[in-house]
Design an enzyme around this catalytic site. Sequence first.
Site, short mmCIF file in Angstrom:
data_model
loop_
_atom_site.label_atom_id
_atom_site.label_comp_id
_atom_site.label_asym_id
_atom_site.label_seq_id
_atom_site.Cartn_x
_atom_site.Cartn_y
_atom_site.Cartn_z
N LEU A 73 0.83 -1.20 0.00
CA LEU A 73 0.00 0.00 0.00
C LEU A 73 0.87 1.25 0.00
O LEU A 73 0.37 2.35 -0.18
CB LEU A 73 -0.94 -0.02 1.21
N ARG A 74 2.17 1.08 0.25
CA ARG A 74 3.19 2.13 0.11
C ARG A 74 3.16 3.20 1.19
O ARG A 74 3.91 4.17 1.11
CB ARG A 74 3.10 2.82 -1.26
N HIS A 189 9.84 -15.08 1.50
CA HIS A 189 9.99 -15.00 0.04
C HIS A 189 11.23 -15.80 -0.29
O HIS A 189 12.33 -15.33 -0.03
CB HIS A 189 10.22 -13.56 -0.42
N ASP A 315 0.17 -9.88 -4.98
CA ASP A 315 1.52 -9.30 -4.91
C ASP A 315 1.51 -7.92 -5.56
O ASP A 315 2.38 -7.57 -6.37
CB ASP A 315 2.55 -10.21 -5.56
N HIS A 319 3.39 1.53 -8.52
CA HIS A 319 4.51 2.45 -8.73
C HIS A 319 4.01 3.70 -9.42
O HIS A 319 3.06 3.64 -10.21
CB HIS A 319 5.56 1.83 -9.65
#
Lengths: 438, 333
Positions: A73-74, A189, A315, A319
């Site tokens: 969600l940044r 990951h 995922d 950007h």
Amino acid sequence: MTDATAVHPTHLSILGARLIDPASGFDQISDLHLADGKLLAVGAPPADFHPEQRIEASGLLAIPGLVDLCARLRQPGLEQKATIRSETRAAAAAGITTLCCPPDTQPVVDTPAVAQLIRQTAEAAGFARVLPAGSLTQQLAGEQISEMAALQRAGCPVLSHADRPIASARVQRRALEYAATFGLTCFLHPANASLAEGGLVHEGRLSTRLGLPGIPEAAETVAVARDLALAEQTGARIHFRGLSSARATEMLAEARARGIQVTADVSAHQLFLTEEAIATFDANALVRPPLRTETDRQALRAAVAAGVISAICSDHQPHEADAKLAPFPQAAPGISTLETLLPLTLRLTDEGLLPLPAALACVTCHAADILGWPGGRLQLGAPADLCLLDPNVITTLDAEQMLSQGKHSPFLGQPMRGQVRQTFLGGCLVFDRKPQTP
Amino acid sequence: MTGANPQLNAQGQLRHFLTLDGLDRAQLTGILDHAEGFLSVARQPVKKVPLCRGKIIANLFFENSTRTRTTFELAAKRLSADVLNLNISTSATAKGETLLDTLRNLEAMHVDMFVVRHSDSGAAHFIARHAAPHVSVINAGDGCHAHPTQGMLDMFTIRQHKGDIAGLKVAIVGDILHSRVARSQINALNILGAAEVRVIAPRTLIPAAAGEALGVQVFHDLRAGIADCDVIIMLRLQHERMTGGFLPSEHEYFFLFGLTEKRLASAKPDAIVMHPGPINRGVEMDSEVADGPRSVILEQVSNGLAIRMAVMSTCLGSHNLSGQAPATEAAHD
């Protein structure tokens, strides 16, 4: 009251939809009745139930709101890319009601304060439930383990190290042991740091043709092998976030058969794309882990069909436009995927991989189970997180129409079946699309 | 952008020259034939043709290169174009100017063609994708991806000596993994019908997928690899390969893969030896071989000019001078 919800009815009925609850196997046309934010009844309403609103939903599917195991969600720290509000709004429009966000914000989710900030910001926006994954180590530095008990109390259901592998096996071991003390699942990951270092794309045919540095399959399998051994040794519960290789699915199946507490998910795009997508240096296909071969793609699909990989996630990595306006090796990896999660899941059914309820289970109850979250199912008395969708509407994915701040997708221009009509979060309408006039 | 070849215009003509991968035999032969016509320009008293008069060609070199830049500059001048040389290195980006900003500024000066060298694979594709519709892009080397004019000048040189590429056995020795020159050479050789393309190096310097991905035979022994070959191409070995752990030492590399007169005996008696330069003498090959009768290394340099003139005039011609033949007499038969 939140941003998302204005005045809303406390009692409403959704009439005539095909109700699918993947968790219980319930799948029939019926009515749903909601009262005070909870699911009150299926079928006939209680005698004293007087809905303020009746939603005519014949021809639509009513399913549990989707649960997404990994969506960035940044916020905080990277608001030039997206915000909790912008992305949860996009999630609601995509039928997703619960999201787990990885801890690689700025600051990192390694203290209760950051976890609470994220949760409170999401609650204020009101579009979706956001469950922050706590960082396994402080600052995501891979050295000192984090205050996991405090993170758990602050609402982190799981721990993660985002996509930064912990290089030290000793630190990884201690982190898993300490997490297991509190019953916390660790999202890993799988990528061996030194083998993946400097790599951009799958090491194979395309990396060879295009002269791009490769990420070998062994970067994943070496990490999977190490982490499986550590899970077995410590008894910790681990979840592999985003497998990409055929060999890793085999190792996962073996480990599960041996009784190791391990689950895994796959990013939806990995089930549809291969390394061929980068043939003209298209930065919209630059993802991590990288898109691999057709053999890998087929093995990932087979693992989903067999239930070895039990969840599918977005995922999502929004950007700003500039992040990919650079030569391929300089472009930021990651794509905007909240709004393709449901259509791609439905596409698995169209392509005959899974029956519809089983496909939906991968993005609802199975994902919820991995989080240890009680949602992802239609349960009487539980908060009514619902998605109402028209499975027959086909739209073309258009960057202009995407609600996420991130507009990068390798699926732009492709037909997407399944249009979300309404999304309910705890009985509140958080997304409402007016039916289009033909 | 996937699917259609991004370097062709709507009529299927070359607009950009980014990679040889995906071009066909007729296109490559056309450029080679076109270049033949330009060889004679160098022998004329006035070494210029007016094919690109009034055009502006910008050399955008983000990576240092004197030789390649000089031949592009000279080629452009012989075509009567105006030339801008920009050595951008990293200074512009350090000031916060993005690659696209640099491009937009040059486009505003009505540049017709960018000749781009960049350390990132795919940089020329990126610039071509974002260039204005009237602008052509020539790849002068991008990362480890492609160096198509180098590949073409090598084909030109081989053709001068062997008459035709078809049917030849060609060995390329050295760092295939990191070599954009090798990728373009391999593409060109396969497109032009070479009988066999071999690559020779230790496993650390040949991608595991090379055989299938590039269409080559893989050898790890120099003598076996060059046996019966018509052409031997030696690649430059960068010093970084030792620090990067790909090789233990230059000494061991020369011991195993260095070309000497003695080892050359296993190739065909009339085999030629090539190198894109600059040579590390005593690493890739002995001076005896580099300066010997089989070496065509200096011819490669002179042929570079004719090839670059052919490529530049072809790409500019694709939308401005379409159909116009070179103003010189074609020397090919």
